[in-house]
Design a protein around this motif. Structure first.
Motif, PDB file in Angstrom:
ATOM      1  N   GLU A  70     -40.693  51.492 -31.666  1.00  0.00           N
ATOM      2  CA  GLU A  70     -40.652  51.178 -30.242  1.00  0.00           C
ATOM      3  C   GLU A  70     -39.622  50.065 -30.038  1.00  0.00           C
ATOM      4  O   GLU A  70     -39.129  49.479 -31.002  1.00  0.00           O
ATOM      5  N   GLY A  71     -39.274  49.813 -28.796  1.00  0.00           N
ATOM      6  CA  GLY A  71     -38.182  48.880 -28.527  1.00  0.00           C
ATOM      7  C   GLY A  71     -36.836  49.538 -28.732  1.00  0.00           C
ATOM      8  O   GLY A  71     -35.846  48.892 -29.056  1.00  0.00           O
ATOM      9  N   HIS A  72     -36.791  50.872 -28.515  1.00  0.00           N
ATOM     10  CA  HIS A  72     -35.594  51.669 -28.823  1.00  0.00           C
ATOM     11  C   HIS A  72     -34.594  51.763 -27.673  1.00  0.00           C
ATOM     12  O   HIS A  72     -33.514  52.335 -27.834  1.00  0.00           O
ATOM     13  N   GLU A  73     -34.967  51.262 -26.490  1.00  0.00           N
ATOM     14  CA  GLU A  73     -34.077  51.200 -25.320  1.00  0.00           C
ATOM     15  C   GLU A  73     -33.872  52.533 -24.590  1.00  0.00           C
ATOM     16  O   GLU A  73     -33.048  52.617 -23.686  1.00  0.00           O
ATOM     17  N   PHE A  74     -34.610  53.571 -24.944  1.00  0.00           N
ATOM     18  CA  PHE A  74     -34.582  54.807 -24.157  1.00  0.00           C
ATOM     19  C   PHE A  74     -35.649  54.705 -23.071  1.00  0.00           C
ATOM     20  O   PHE A  74     -36.838  54.556 -23.380  1.00  0.00           O
ATOM     21  N   SER A  75     -35.246  54.809 -21.812  1.00  0.00           N
ATOM     22  CA  SER A  75     -36.214  54.742 -20.728  1.00  0.00           C
ATOM     23  C   SER A  75     -36.979  56.059 -20.616  1.00  0.00           C
ATOM     24  O   SER A  75     -36.520  57.112 -21.081  1.00  0.00           O
ATOM     25  N   GLN A  76     -38.152  55.998 -19.977  1.00  0.00           N
ATOM     26  CA  GLN A  76     -38.929  57.214 -19.744  1.00  0.00           C
ATOM     27  C   GLN A  76     -38.127  58.204 -18.907  1.00  0.00           C
ATOM     28  O   GLN A  76     -38.159  59.422 -19.143  1.00  0.00           O
ATOM     29  N   GLU A  77     -37.405  57.683 -17.937  1.00  0.00           N
ATOM     30  CA  GLU A  77     -36.589  58.552 -17.071  1.00  0.00           C
ATOM     31  C   GLU A  77     -35.512  59.280 -17.876  1.00  0.00           C
ATOM     32  O   GLU A  77     -35.276  60.485 -17.681  1.00  0.00           O
ATOM     33  N   GLU A  78     -34.856  58.568 -18.781  1.00  0.00           N
ATOM     34  CA  GLU A  78     -33.824  59.200 -19.610  1.00  0.00           C
ATOM     35  C   GLU A  78     -34.420  60.309 -20.473  1.00  0.00           C
ATOM     36  O   GLU A  78     -33.832  61.395 -20.611  1.00  0.00           O
ATOM     37  N   ILE A  79     -35.568  60.048 -21.055  1.00  0.00           N
ATOM     38  CA  ILE A  79     -36.204  61.033 -21.931  1.00  0.00           C
ATOM     39  C   ILE A  79     -36.629  62.266 -21.130  1.00  0.00           C
ATOM     40  O   ILE A  79     -36.395  63.407 -21.547  1.00  0.00           O
ATOM     41  N   ASP A  80     -37.234  62.044 -19.965  1.00  0.00           N
ATOM     42  CA  ASP A  80     -37.644  63.166 -19.119  1.00  0.00           C
ATOM     43  C   ASP A  80     -36.443  64.014 -18.716  1.00  0.00           C
ATOM     44  O   ASP A  80     -36.514  65.255 -18.692  1.00  0.00           O
ATOM     45  N   THR A  81     -35.342  63.367 -18.425  1.00  0.00           N
ATOM     46  CA  THR A  81     -34.139  64.072 -17.982  1.00  0.00           C
ATOM     47  C   THR A  81     -33.571  64.957 -19.076  1.00  0.00           C
ATOM     48  O   THR A  81     -33.183  66.107 -18.831  1.00  0.00           O
ATOM     49  N   VAL A  82     -33.508  64.446 -20.307  1.00  0.00           N
ATOM     50  CA  VAL A  82     -32.929  65.236 -21.390  1.00  0.00           C
ATOM     51  C   VAL A  82     -33.863  66.385 -21.781  1.00  0.00           C
ATOM     52  O   VAL A  82     -33.394  67.490 -22.112  1.00  0.00           O
TER      53      VAL A  82
ATOM     54  N   LYS B 184     -28.764  50.715 -35.863  1.00  0.00           N
ATOM     55  CA  LYS B 184     -29.674  49.567 -35.881  1.00  0.00           C
ATOM     56  C   LYS B 184     -30.726  49.740 -36.977  1.00  0.00           C
ATOM     57  O   LYS B 184     -31.026  48.801 -37.729  1.00  0.00           O
ATOM     58  N   ILE B 185     -31.261  50.946 -37.088  1.00  0.00           N
ATOM     59  CA  ILE B 185     -32.266  51.230 -38.114  1.00  0.00           C
ATOM     60  C   ILE B 185     -31.655  51.093 -39.506  1.00  0.00           C
ATOM     61  O   ILE B 185     -32.271  50.517 -40.424  1.00  0.00           O
ATOM     62  N   LEU B 186     -30.439  51.583 -39.699  1.00  0.00           N
ATOM     63  CA  LEU B 186     -29.779  51.480 -41.001  1.00  0.00           C
ATOM     64  C   LEU B 186     -29.485  50.027 -41.371  1.00  0.00           C
ATOM     65  O   LEU B 186     -29.590  49.642 -42.541  1.00  0.00           O
ATOM     66  N   LYS B 187     -29.148  49.215 -40.396  1.00  0.00           N
ATOM     67  CA  LYS B 187     -28.923  47.787 -40.679  1.00  0.00           C
ATOM     68  C   LYS B 187     -30.229  47.129 -41.115  1.00  0.00           C
ATOM     69  O   LYS B 187     -30.250  46.340 -42.079  1.00  0.00           O
ATOM     70  N   LEU B 188     -31.324  47.453 -40.437  1.00  0.00           N
ATOM     71  CA  LEU B 188     -32.615  46.892 -40.813  1.00  0.00           C
ATOM     72  C   LEU B 188     -33.018  47.340 -42.216  1.00  0.00           C
ATOM     73  O   LEU B 188     -33.540  46.539 -43.012  1.00  0.00           O
ATOM     74  N   LEU B 189     -32.756  48.599 -42.548  1.00  0.00           N
ATOM     75  CA  LEU B 189     -33.074  49.083 -43.896  1.00  0.00           C
ATOM     76  C   LEU B 189     -32.207  48.393 -44.945  1.00  0.00           C
ATOM     77  O   LEU B 189     -32.673  48.088 -46.046  1.00  0.00           O
ATOM     78  N   ALA B 190     -30.954  48.141 -44.606  1.00  0.00           N
ATOM     79  CA  ALA B 190     -30.064  47.436 -45.538  1.00  0.00           C
ATOM     80  C   ALA B 190     -30.585  46.027 -45.818  1.00  0.00           C
ATOM     81  O   ALA B 190     -30.556  45.547 -46.957  1.00  0.00           O
TER      82      ALA B 190
ATOM     83  N   ILE C 296     -38.621  47.400 -33.090  1.00  0.00           N
ATOM     84  CA  ILE C 296     -37.303  47.064 -33.632  1.00  0.00           C
ATOM     85  C   ILE C 296     -36.435  46.325 -32.618  1.00  0.00           C
ATOM     86  O   ILE C 296     -35.203  46.342 -32.718  1.00  0.00           O
ATOM     87  N   THR C 297     -37.084  45.665 -31.668  1.00  0.00           N
ATOM     88  CA  THR C 297     -36.316  44.918 -30.671  1.00  0.00           C
ATOM     89  C   THR C 297     -35.378  43.917 -31.352  1.00  0.00           C
ATOM     90  O   THR C 297     -34.210  43.780 -30.966  1.00  0.00           O
ATOM     91  N   SER C 298     -35.872  43.222 -32.360  1.00  0.00           N
ATOM     92  CA  SER C 298     -35.088  42.194 -33.045  1.00  0.00           C
ATOM     93  C   SER C 298     -34.608  42.685 -34.400  1.00  0.00           C
ATOM     94  O   SER C 298     -35.362  43.329 -35.139  1.00  0.00           O
ATOM     95  N   VAL C 299     -33.362  42.386 -34.726  1.00  0.00           N
ATOM     96  CA  VAL C 299     -32.831  42.670 -36.063  1.00  0.00           C
ATOM     97  C   VAL C 299     -32.982  41.391 -36.877  1.00  0.00           C
ATOM     98  O   VAL C 299     -32.156  40.482 -36.819  1.00  0.00           O
TER      99      VAL C 299
END
Length: 341
Positions: free
Chosen positions: A38-50, A142-148, A14-17
């Protein structure tokens, strides 16, 4: 769109709308109701941290966590057995614990309600929460815009069709959106006979976003395609295509989006059931979830789209009086927690 052996779900970048991405997302949402993005902009580091933050919270004494019990606003700590996602099929509540953070302002990432002071007393812990909440909200929009775009929602004098959903998800208005930490203790440590860790259910909102970890599988969907329970595996990050980014995130359609579209978008039944290898090891399972809901006053009226309009007698197309998003959520929560409406 990518597919991986052993994975029943489609993976959409979903990198591109744009129209092409919207069509891929729409195809998955109308067939399976579940997909990876994929292309969601969450880094591996951010995910590991949360995930680490979640684990540390659940390791706190039960006497502390229980000071923040979940209430009628769906906010707070849900104790073991306190939630029953399948009240018709299960007598006992689910053997899991959770922390819900609700009534969120998506400009600040903060809740208007009290959260455990273990988070607020440490600026770093609080920053993890607020940053993650804001990124989840942006991803859901972003996902809702793509679905629209995929639904070909019609423009009006007031708003473009691609913004029809987002106009009902204003960042500072009250909604049922929920940021959730979940902990399923290993099968050897709590109710070993209870194979089902979260009962069969559909989600109440519009879009659910889920991060799960490797070797902590358990999510299963009742496939609308095969009419069978199928396991959703962990899918590793595509590091060549997305350096530093985390693994694909699970996305599923909820009841509201299905209702809005007269059942065109599928709200698929799913559950958590520990697979044999996890049962054998006693491995705990943690997941990080964001449930996206429209603003409380949003009416559940039919989406202005020709493809939705053509479906007769289902969802919003069959009702003469539209209820609000809050009325729907209150009804579902009452059944889940045994509250009186």
């Amino acid at each position: 769109m990518a597919e991986i052996d052993g994975n029943p779900l489609k993976i959409v970048d979903i990198t591109s709308v744009d129209k092409s991405t919207a069509e891929e997302l729409y195809d998955a949402a109308t067939s399976q109701g579940f997909l990876f993005v994929e292309g969601h902009e969450f880094s591996q580091e951010e995910i590991d941290t949360v995930f680490q933050l979640s684990k540390e919270f659940f390791e706190l004494p039960h006497s502390y966590k229980s000071k923040y019990p979940i209430g009628s606003m769906n906010h707070g700590y849900a104790d073991f057995g306190g939630e029953n996602l399948d009240p018709k099929g299960q007598k006992k509540g689910d053997p899991k614990e959770a922390l819900n953070i609700c009534l969120l302002n998506f400009l600040t990432g903060l809740s208007s309600q009290e959260i455990p002071d273990w988070f607020t007393e440490d600026p770093k812990r609080l920053a993890i929460i607020t940053t993650t909440v804001k990124k989840f909200y942006a991803l859901s929009m972003k996902i809702l815009k793509l679905l629209a775009i995929g639904l070909k929602i019609e423009d009006s004098n007031e708003i473009k069709g691609e913004d029809w959903f987002s106009s009902r998800y204003e960042a500072t208005k009250v909604s049922g959106s929920t940021f959730r930490f979940l902990h399923y203790p290993g099968q050897k440590s709590l109710n070993p006979e209870a194979v089902i860790r979260a009962g069969a259910h559909t989600d109440y909102g519009s879009v659910t976003l889920l991060f799960q970890q490797e070797n902590q599988e358990g999510l299963e969907i009742y496939s609308p395609v095969s009419k069978q329970w199928v396991a959703v595996p962990f899918v590793a990050a595509n590091t060549e295509k997305f350096p530093g980014m985390g693994p694909p995130i699970v996305v599923n359609i909820g009841d509201l989006l299905s209702y809005w579209t007269a059942g065109l978008l599928k709200s698929t039944i799913h559950r958590v059931k520990f697979p044999a290898k996890v049962q054998a090891t006693g491995q705990d399972r943690y997941s990080i979830v964001f449930f996206s809901h429209p603003n409380d006053e949003a009416l559940l009226e039919a989406v202005p789209s020709e493809v939705v309009r053509s479906i007769k007698g289902r969802g919003a197309n069959k009702d003469t009086v539209a209820i609000t998003a809050k009325e729907h959520l209150d009804s579902r929560l009452a059944a889940t927690y045994g509250w009186k409406k």
